[in-house]
Motif scaffolding. Structure first.
Motif, PDB file in Angstrom:
ATOM      1  N   GLN A 182    -111.776  21.761 -28.839  1.00 37.63           N
ATOM      2  CA  GLN A 182    -111.698  21.677 -30.297  1.00 37.63           C
ATOM      3  C   GLN A 182    -110.744  22.728 -30.848  1.00 37.63           C
ATOM      4  O   GLN A 182    -110.031  22.472 -31.825  1.00 37.63           O
ATOM      5  CB  GLN A 182    -113.080  21.845 -30.913  1.00 37.63           C
ATOM      6  N   ARG A 183    -110.716  23.907 -30.246  1.00 41.20           N
ATOM      7  CA  ARG A 183    -109.780  24.945 -30.678  1.00 41.20           C
ATOM      8  C   ARG A 183    -108.339  24.448 -30.547  1.00 41.20           C
ATOM      9  O   ARG A 183    -107.520  24.624 -31.443  1.00 41.20           O
ATOM     10  CB  ARG A 183    -109.984  26.212 -29.866  1.00 41.20           C
ATOM     11  N   ALA A 184    -108.035  23.811 -29.406  1.00 38.82           N
ATOM     12  CA  ALA A 184    -106.690  23.285 -29.200  1.00 38.82           C
ATOM     13  C   ALA A 184    -106.363  22.201 -30.220  1.00 38.82           C
ATOM     14  O   ALA A 184    -105.263  22.160 -30.776  1.00 38.82           O
ATOM     15  CB  ALA A 184    -106.554  22.743 -27.776  1.00 38.82           C
ATOM     16  N   LEU A 185    -107.311  21.307 -30.469  1.00 44.03           N
ATOM     17  CA  LEU A 185    -107.089  20.256 -31.462  1.00 44.03           C
ATOM     18  C   LEU A 185    -106.844  20.851 -32.843  1.00 44.03           C
ATOM     19  O   LEU A 185    -105.938  20.412 -33.565  1.00 44.03           O
ATOM     20  CB  LEU A 185    -108.291  19.314 -31.499  1.00 44.03           C
ATOM     21  N   ASP A 186    -107.641  21.844 -33.207  1.00 43.65           N
ATOM     22  CA  ASP A 186    -107.512  22.439 -34.535  1.00 43.65           C
ATOM     23  C   ASP A 186    -106.184  23.182 -34.694  1.00 43.65           C
ATOM     24  O   ASP A 186    -105.558  23.115 -35.757  1.00 43.65           O
ATOM     25  CB  ASP A 186    -108.673  23.403 -34.796  1.00 43.65           C
ATOM     26  N   ALA A 195    -104.453  12.218 -32.549  1.00 44.28           N
ATOM     27  CA  ALA A 195    -103.146  12.881 -32.548  1.00 44.28           C
ATOM     28  C   ALA A 195    -102.875  13.529 -31.200  1.00 44.28           C
ATOM     29  O   ALA A 195    -101.750  13.475 -30.685  1.00 44.28           O
ATOM     30  CB  ALA A 195    -103.089  13.924 -33.667  1.00 44.28           C
ATOM     31  N   PHE A 196    -103.906  14.147 -30.611  1.00 43.80           N
ATOM     32  CA  PHE A 196    -103.743  14.738 -29.285  1.00 43.80           C
ATOM     33  C   PHE A 196    -103.406  13.662 -28.261  1.00 43.80           C
ATOM     34  O   PHE A 196    -102.478  13.822 -27.454  1.00 43.80           O
ATOM     35  CB  PHE A 196    -105.012  15.478 -28.861  1.00 43.80           C
ATOM     36  N   ARG A 197    -104.146  12.565 -28.270  1.00 49.26           N
ATOM     37  CA  ARG A 197    -103.909  11.505 -27.284  1.00 49.26           C
ATOM     38  C   ARG A 197    -102.478  10.959 -27.407  1.00 49.26           C
ATOM     39  O   ARG A 197    -101.796  10.751 -26.394  1.00 49.26           O
ATOM     40  CB  ARG A 197    -104.935  10.385 -27.469  1.00 49.26           C
ATOM     41  N   ARG A 198    -102.033  10.736 -28.627  1.00 49.42           N
ATOM     42  CA  ARG A 198    -100.671  10.228 -28.815  1.00 49.42           C
ATOM     43  C   ARG A 198     -99.640  11.240 -28.329  1.00 49.42           C
ATOM     44  O   ARG A 198     -98.640  10.882 -27.699  1.00 49.42           O
ATOM     45  CB  ARG A 198    -100.444   9.887 -30.288  1.00 49.42           C
ATOM     46  N   ALA A 199     -99.870  12.520 -28.621  1.00 58.67           N
ATOM     47  CA  ALA A 199     -98.920  13.559 -28.236  1.00 58.67           C
ATOM     48  C   ALA A 199     -98.824  13.680 -26.718  1.00 58.67           C
ATOM     49  O   ALA A 199     -97.718  13.839 -26.164  1.00 58.67           O
ATOM     50  CB  ALA A 199     -99.329  14.898 -28.847  1.00 58.67           C
ATOM     51  N   VAL A 200     -99.952  13.601 -26.036  1.00 59.30           N
ATOM     52  CA  VAL A 200     -99.948  13.694 -24.578  1.00 59.30           C
ATOM     53  C   VAL A 200     -99.150  12.539 -23.969  1.00 59.30           C
ATOM     54  O   VAL A 200     -98.333  12.733 -23.061  1.00 59.30           O
ATOM     55  CB  VAL A 200    -101.401  13.705 -24.042  1.00 59.30           C
ATOM     56  N   GLY A 236    -101.615  22.050 -25.401  1.00 58.14           N
ATOM     57  CA  GLY A 236    -102.634  23.037 -25.735  1.00 58.14           C
ATOM     58  C   GLY A 236    -103.875  23.080 -24.883  1.00 58.14           C
ATOM     59  O   GLY A 236    -104.743  23.910 -25.119  1.00 58.14           O
ATOM     60  N   VAL A 237    -103.994  22.193 -23.871  1.00 55.17           N
ATOM     61  CA  VAL A 237    -105.198  22.163 -23.045  1.00 55.17           C
ATOM     62  C   VAL A 237    -104.814  22.419 -21.589  1.00 55.17           C
ATOM     63  O   VAL A 237    -103.947  21.731 -21.036  1.00 55.17           O
ATOM     64  CB  VAL A 237    -105.929  20.811 -23.163  1.00 55.17           C
ATOM     65  N   LEU A 238    -105.453  23.402 -20.969  1.00 60.35           N
ATOM     66  CA  LEU A 238    -105.182  23.749 -19.577  1.00 60.35           C
ATOM     67  C   LEU A 238    -106.199  23.060 -18.687  1.00 60.35           C
ATOM     68  O   LEU A 238    -107.400  23.298 -18.801  1.00 60.35           O
ATOM     69  CB  LEU A 238    -105.248  25.267 -19.391  1.00 60.35           C
TER      70      LEU A 238
END
Length: 319
Positions: A182-186, A195-200, A236-238
């Motif tokens: 959630q921190r990465a999403l925010d 938005a994250f899924r599309r960006a990945v 943003g996600v490791l």
């Protein structure tokens, strides 16, 4: 504890303190396990004086051995100052020049995913950004060659052998492990899962056509898990560097019927990124591909690979 930055465009990280290993058939094979991209950080676990490779652990938890000339050694204080400086990411093969002119002297060429600090503001030059090399020298890069930096390397200070990576990063950031996604999403995606899924997915497509390279992670050559983990990192996600779901990391298994774009697909010794509508992207060493390609899980598609469809062992998600 001592730390270091990778100062090669793609510094080889070996799984062994030797650079080669014997294959079962007697052929000599590479011991490469990963690549450290320019400007990214690592712990120095063991630093033999004078000779021998340096044992390191990257900020995303990958251990290995690196040639000492590929590293710039720093104290903890120096690394904290480096990581806190405003920074950007190289978005493609990027020439770093002595001046903001196409005829400037090329100091270095770095690849997608490299970390560059922004230089102190001076007289702006249209179309160009002034950056700093890892050793502090100034250089210029095209604006179009740069993207915002969207990951955190704080775990480099807290990770320890046997400590789950989620715990190490959460401890460094002062939050709970279940708050990491959630921190990465925010921070970088407006708090929006879609938005994250599309960006990945869009990031992964930028590697289309890159050659397969065992242990590779740079745009010049990438293996399956190097592609997927690097794409997640740039958003943003490791996640775990290798091709499996490992406890203590963000990815968890879900049913195949529940997969959505941006989820990970696991096969024996292989991983891909699902794009939706049956399509996925992966870096494959198959003779017919030899690099990053599209394939499909739909038997009606000309891109269908029955061998991988039958071998799909798990679907993973960070949500």
């Amino acid at each position: 504890m001592q730390y270091a930055l990778f100062i090669r465009p793609a510094a080889t990280i070996y799984d062994l303190p030797e650079k080669t290993r014997p294959g079962e058939d007697g052929q000599l094979l590479s011991a490469i396990g990963d690549e450290g991209l320019y400007g990214q950080s690592c712990q120095v676990v063991d630093h033999p004086d004078g000779e021998g490779m340096v044992r390191v652990c990257t900020f995303y938890g990958y251990p290995g051995y690196v040639d000492r000339e590929d590293l710039l050694f720093l104290t903890g204080e120096q690394l904290r100052a480096y990581l806190s400086a405003p920074s950007v990411m190289a978005a493609r093969e990027t020439d770093l020049l002595t001046c903001p002119k196409v005829a400037g002297v090329r100091l270095l060429t770095v690849g997608r995913g490299s970390r560059l600090r922004l230089a102190p503001e001076g007289e702006p030059v249209e179309g160009w950004t002034r950056v700093l090399l890892a050793d502090g020298r100034p250089a210029w890069a095209w604006n179009q060659s740069l993207e915002p930096l969207a990951w955190e390397e704080d775990a480099v200070f807290t990770q320890r052998e046997g400590l789950p990576f989620d715990d190490a990063l959460a401890q460094a950031l002062g939050i709970q492990p279940d708050q990491l996604v959630q921190r990465a999403l925010d921070r970088w995606h407006g708090g929006n899962e879609g938005a994250f899924r599309r960006a990945v997915c869009e990031t992964a497509r930028k590697y289309l056509g890159a050659q397969y390279r065992w242990g590779g992670k740079a745009g010049a050559g990438v293996d399956c898990s190097g592609l997927v983990s690097n794409v997640y990192m740039q958003n943003g996600v490791l996640i775990y560097r290798n091709a499996s779901i490992k406890p203590g990391w963000p990815v968890r298994e879900i049913p195949r019927a529940a997969m959505q774009p941006g989820d990970t697909l696991y096969f024996p010794g292989h991983v891909a990124l699902y794009l939706g509508e049956g399509m996925y992207i992966h870096s494959t060493g198959a003779a017919a591909s030899g690099g990053v390609v599209y394939n499909s899980l739909d038997p009606a598609s000309p891109l269908y690979r029955e061998d991988l469809d039958r071998k799909l062992t798990a679907v993973g998600t960070i949500f």
